[in-house]
Design a protein around this motif. Sequence first.
Motif, PDB file in Angstrom:
ATOM      1  N   SER A 201      15.495  -5.045   1.617  1.00 57.10           N
ATOM      2  CA  SER A 201      14.486  -4.057   2.005  1.00 57.10           C
ATOM      3  C   SER A 201      13.070  -4.531   1.705  1.00 57.10           C
ATOM      4  CB  SER A 201      14.743  -2.721   1.284  1.00 57.10           C
ATOM      5  OG  SER A 201      14.367  -2.788  -0.076  1.00 57.10           O
ATOM      6  N   THR A 202      12.930  -5.541   0.827  1.00 55.77           N
ATOM      7  CA  THR A 202      11.611  -6.088   0.508  1.00 55.77           C
ATOM      8  C   THR A 202      11.193  -7.195   1.470  1.00 55.77           C
ATOM      9  OG1 THR A 202      12.377  -7.880  -0.951  1.00 55.77           O
ATOM     10  CG2 THR A 202      12.130  -5.679  -1.931  1.00 55.77           C
ATOM     11  N   ASP A 220       9.719 -10.389  -5.647  1.00 54.81           N
ATOM     12  CA  ASP A 220      10.523  -9.343  -5.017  1.00 54.81           C
ATOM     13  C   ASP A 220      11.907  -9.264  -5.652  1.00 54.81           C
ATOM     14  OD1 ASP A 220       8.480  -8.664  -3.274  1.00 54.81           O
ATOM     15  OD2 ASP A 220       9.164 -10.034  -1.714  1.00 54.81           O
ATOM     16  N   ALA A 224      13.154  -5.887  -7.499  1.00 51.57           N
ATOM     17  CA  ALA A 224      14.400  -5.223  -7.112  1.00 51.57           C
ATOM     18  C   ALA A 224      15.368  -5.171  -8.283  1.00 51.57           C
ATOM     19  CB  ALA A 224      15.029  -5.940  -5.922  1.00 51.57           C
ATOM     20  N   ARG A 283      12.778   2.746  -1.590  1.00 46.82           N
ATOM     21  CA  ARG A 283      12.155   1.422  -1.496  1.00 46.82           C
ATOM     22  C   ARG A 283      11.805   0.891  -2.886  1.00 46.82           C
ATOM     23  NH1 ARG A 283       8.259   5.063  -0.267  1.00 46.82           N
ATOM     24  NH2 ARG A 283       6.280   4.941  -1.396  1.00 46.82           N
ATOM     25  N   VAL A 284      11.666  -0.408  -2.957  1.00 48.07           N
ATOM     26  CA  VAL A 284      11.247  -1.069  -4.192  1.00 48.07           C
ATOM     27  C   VAL A 284       9.728  -0.983  -4.246  1.00 48.07           C
ATOM     28  CG1 VAL A 284      11.267  -3.219  -5.506  1.00 48.07           C
ATOM     29  CG2 VAL A 284      13.251  -2.591  -4.098  1.00 48.07           C
ATOM     30  N   ALA A 287       7.455  -4.127  -4.867  1.00 46.54           N
ATOM     31  CA  ALA A 287       7.487  -5.231  -3.904  1.00 46.54           C
ATOM     32  C   ALA A 287       6.305  -5.122  -2.956  1.00 46.54           C
ATOM     33  CB  ALA A 287       8.787  -5.212  -3.115  1.00 46.54           C
ATOM     34  N   ASN A 289       5.905  -5.960   0.105  1.00 43.94           N
ATOM     35  CA  ASN A 289       6.236  -5.482   1.446  1.00 43.94           C
ATOM     36  C   ASN A 289       7.479  -4.587   1.422  1.00 43.94           C
ATOM     37  OD1 ASN A 289       4.150  -7.011   2.922  1.00 43.94           O
ATOM     38  ND2 ASN A 289       5.334  -8.805   2.278  1.00 43.94           N
ATOM     39  N   GLY A 290       7.604  -3.792   0.376  1.00 40.09           N
ATOM     40  CA  GLY A 290       8.766  -2.929   0.247  1.00 40.09           C
ATOM     41  C   GLY A 290       8.870  -1.916   1.377  1.00 40.09           C
TER      42      GLY A 290
END
Length: 418
Positions: A201-202, A220, A224, A283-284, A287, A289-290
């Motif tokens: 997801s990242t 990332d 996570a 979402r993380v 991160a 670009n999470g």
Amino acid sequence: MTTAFRRTLIASTALGLVAGAAAAQELTVWAWDPNFNGAAMEAAAAAYQEMGNPDFTLDYQEFAREEIEQKLQTQLAAGTMDGLPDIVLIEDYSAQKFLLSFPGAFEPLTDVIDYSGFADYKVALASVDGETYAMPFDSGVTGLFYRSDLIEEAGYTAEDMQDLTWDEFIEIGEAVTEATGTPMISLDINDPGLFVVMLQSTGSWFFNEDGSLNIEGNPDFRAAMADYQEILQSDMWTQVNSWADYQASLAGDVASTVSGVWITGTIKAADMSGQWAVAPIPRVAEAENGTNYSNLGGSSWYVLASSDDKELAFDFLTSVWGSDVEFYNQILVDQGAVGSLLASREGDAYQEADAYFGGQEVWQDFSSWLGQVPAVDYGIFTYEVRSAIASNIPAIADGADLDEAISSIAAEAAVLTQ
């Protein structure tokens, strides 16, 4: 000519009278799971026959996924093509291993299929050096499946379950567990599947573009893993020790699960209509670009270069799997298969509300999320790295220093991927 590549001669008229001999249109296909992959392929064969190919036949051969990979590995390594099928189903996590280990074994489909009509991440998984080799099939697009009745009992609403971070999910999960006495999720600490979902997801993965490990020093991965450790150290989960135990837990023993869309059939088997709903995964937050979108599992169809009937395979795949929205609607309804063809989301079945999920248009939601899953390169050693992660999960759950645990994972992965 071997059995796997046998071709018969068929001669008939509309009245069944012999008019001459002609080569039969037959393709041999290897896949696993007759109730899902096999049934979908049989439906595709029927659709192709109805398109003006009444003589087309399908020789579907059933094997376990691991057996298919072993058979391919053994024969391709030995250079023995006898007995290989025309089309084979390969899990996305294993695709790059076969494509890179056996160049020339699979037919490139770049000039055969319009890949702009498929989810980007699925296309990337089957691509090497500018060529793409597969007809994308089912998606493992993920969702947060949750018991709407238990969430409401704990004082939360459907709106509260949207756009979550993992910290927020844990907060809700602990509140739900305390208020209802039902654990929020079930986890097998020998299976890092949830962490795998979190990492993709990242937009990051286990490897760099050159194939080297991307574990230590990957922000990332660490972000996570930090969220994953928080989950493991929370009071909101219950342990399961097998896949069967996990499936059984969805029949009333937990308040939610994060999984691929293919788990829908298991959830519906519990006969709890109106008590479930689906939201995007958390979402993380740390991160860069999470996102709230990821993937777990999924597979695609590959044409063997050794096939005697490549042109027939091309036409069959493009005519049905590459464009037939009605077919995708059928396998959605019959098998619960969410395909990777983006146009299929416009089909009637994808627009329908699902009473089991409280009237939610779940298929449309999954189709929308599918197009937002970050594309990553699974590389050739995904399962080896997963094994290294799994062996360190107990220590992580016990509160091990995160950086030390990640170093341990990286060291084990380095050995396993040599």
